[in-house]
Design an enzyme around this catalytic site. Sequence first.
Site, PDB file in Angstrom:
ATOM      1  N   GLY A  46       7.122 -43.371  32.939  1.00 25.54           N
ATOM      2  CA  GLY A  46       5.525 -43.498  33.335  1.00 25.54           C
ATOM      3  C   GLY A  46       4.757 -43.825  32.018  1.00 25.54           C
ATOM      4  O   GLY A  46       5.221 -43.973  31.058  1.00 25.54           O
ATOM      5  N   GLN A  51      -2.630 -44.317  26.913  1.00 22.91           N
ATOM      6  CA  GLN A  51      -1.600 -44.492  25.863  1.00 22.91           C
ATOM      7  C   GLN A  51      -1.658 -45.842  25.273  1.00 22.91           C
ATOM      8  O   GLN A  51      -1.213 -46.082  24.211  1.00 22.91           O
ATOM      9  CB  GLN A  51      -0.374 -44.299  26.548  1.00 22.91           C
ATOM     10  CG  GLN A  51       0.134 -42.672  26.848  1.00 22.91           C
ATOM     11  CD  GLN A  51       1.319 -42.596  27.590  1.00 22.91           C
ATOM     12  OE1 GLN A  51       1.479 -42.878  28.817  1.00 22.91           O
ATOM     13  NE2 GLN A  51       2.543 -42.360  26.689  1.00 22.91           N
ATOM     14  N   CYS A  92       7.956 -38.283  26.431  1.00 30.50           N
ATOM     15  CA  CYS A  92       6.656 -39.277  26.481  1.00 30.50           C
ATOM     16  C   CYS A  92       6.804 -40.398  25.528  1.00 30.50           C
ATOM     17  O   CYS A  92       7.172 -40.143  24.274  1.00 30.50           O
ATOM     18  CB  CYS A  92       5.451 -38.517  25.967  1.00 30.50           C
ATOM     19  SG  CYS A  92       3.926 -39.225  26.039  1.00 30.50           S
ATOM     20  N   LEU A  93       6.188 -41.623  25.927  1.00 28.90           N
ATOM     21  CA  LEU A  93       6.390 -42.595  25.103  1.00 28.90           C
ATOM     22  C   LEU A  93       5.623 -42.578  23.777  1.00 28.90           C
ATOM     23  O   LEU A  93       5.702 -43.064  22.815  1.00 28.90           O
ATOM     24  CB  LEU A  93       6.175 -43.725  25.744  1.00 28.90           C
ATOM     25  CG  LEU A  93       7.064 -44.383  26.960  1.00 28.90           C
ATOM     26  CD1 LEU A  93       6.582 -45.805  27.723  1.00 28.90           C
ATOM     27  CD2 LEU A  93       8.412 -44.692  26.671  1.00 28.90           C
ATOM     28  N   HIS A 134       2.065 -35.379  34.567  1.00 29.96           N
ATOM     29  CA  HIS A 134       2.134 -35.662  32.886  1.00 29.96           C
ATOM     30  C   HIS A 134       1.486 -36.639  32.738  1.00 29.96           C
ATOM     31  O   HIS A 134       0.547 -36.565  31.691  1.00 29.96           O
ATOM     32  CB  HIS A 134       3.695 -35.615  32.693  1.00 29.96           C
ATOM     33  CG  HIS A 134       3.828 -36.346  31.410  1.00 29.96           C
ATOM     34  ND1 HIS A 134       4.645 -35.704  30.335  1.00 29.96           N
ATOM     35  CD2 HIS A 134       3.284 -37.552  30.695  1.00 29.96           C
ATOM     36  CE1 HIS A 134       4.854 -36.388  29.283  1.00 29.96           C
ATOM     37  NE2 HIS A 134       3.902 -37.572  29.285  1.00 29.96           N
ATOM     38  N   GLU A 135       1.322 -37.745  33.503  1.00 29.21           N
ATOM     39  CA  GLU A 135       0.554 -38.849  33.286  1.00 29.21           C
ATOM     40  C   GLU A 135      -1.084 -38.759  33.560  1.00 29.21           C
ATOM     41  O   GLU A 135      -1.788 -38.916  32.874  1.00 29.21           O
ATOM     42  CB  GLU A 135       1.009 -40.209  34.207  1.00 29.21           C
ATOM     43  CG  GLU A 135       2.630 -40.561  34.027  1.00 29.21           C
ATOM     44  CD  GLU A 135       2.882 -40.873  32.693  1.00 29.21           C
ATOM     45  OE1 GLU A 135       1.743 -41.101  31.642  1.00 29.21           O
ATOM     46  OE2 GLU A 135       3.773 -40.615  32.298  1.00 29.21           O
ATOM     47  N   HIS A 138      -2.613 -37.308  30.602  1.00 33.35           N
ATOM     48  CA  HIS A 138      -3.176 -38.250  29.645  1.00 33.35           C
ATOM     49  C   HIS A 138      -4.419 -38.560  29.851  1.00 33.35           C
ATOM     50  O   HIS A 138      -5.144 -38.757  28.805  1.00 33.35           O
ATOM     51  CB  HIS A 138      -2.088 -39.347  29.946  1.00 33.35           C
ATOM     52  CG  HIS A 138      -0.978 -39.168  28.770  1.00 33.35           C
ATOM     53  ND1 HIS A 138      -0.653 -38.965  27.643  1.00 33.35           N
ATOM     54  CD2 HIS A 138       0.508 -39.482  29.202  1.00 33.35           C
ATOM     55  CE1 HIS A 138       0.528 -38.883  27.226  1.00 33.35           C
ATOM     56  NE2 HIS A 138       1.258 -39.155  28.083  1.00 33.35           N
TER      57      HIS A 138
HETATM   58 NI    NI Z   1       3.512 -39.320  28.287  1.00 34.71          NI
END
Ligand code: NI
Length: 177
Positions: A46, A51, A92-93, A134-135, A138
């Site tokens: 995701g 981000q 997470c990226l 989670h997304e 963000h």
């Molecule tokens: Ni993330």
Amino acid sequence: MALLTILRYPDARLHKIAKPVTTFDDRLKKLVADMAETMYDAHGVGLAATQVDVHEQLILIDESDTRDQLRVLINPEIVWASEERSVYDEGCLSVPGIYDGVERPARVRVKAFDADGKVQTIEAEGLLAVCVQHEMDHLKGKVFVEYLSPLKRNRIKAKMQKEEREMKKERDPEMAR
Ligand code: NI
């Protein structure tokens, strides 16, 4: 299409609040395409616009093994969440290499627009339910490490800052002295 730079925790821009998308135009479609390329390139499940330093309510998810089931969720809204909760090891990226357990509702129903402005309702469970929540965090400026204990979070912060310094040194040895 173009690869976008993914912000790394603890970058302050990860804590900005995203605004709703109001115009479903070519600019939005290009952003979706660039974010998709960036997410697949980074082997992520995701990616939220936050981000890549775009503070609009847009998230992409592809939880499939085949990596060809892209979901585009714009202005997502959780309209129902189960009382049942489950713990999943999240990553997470923006916090590469860190995985830790986060407890969330096990199932959620999400209403969102797609890239054409059409409304969709998604019944999510398992990995998809984890990803959606989670997304969406963000977009509210929240990174998953904020669910962990202050001790763990500070350790992660220190590790990330050390890696950041090392990367800078590699890029520009003069500057880092
Ligand atoms: Ni993330």
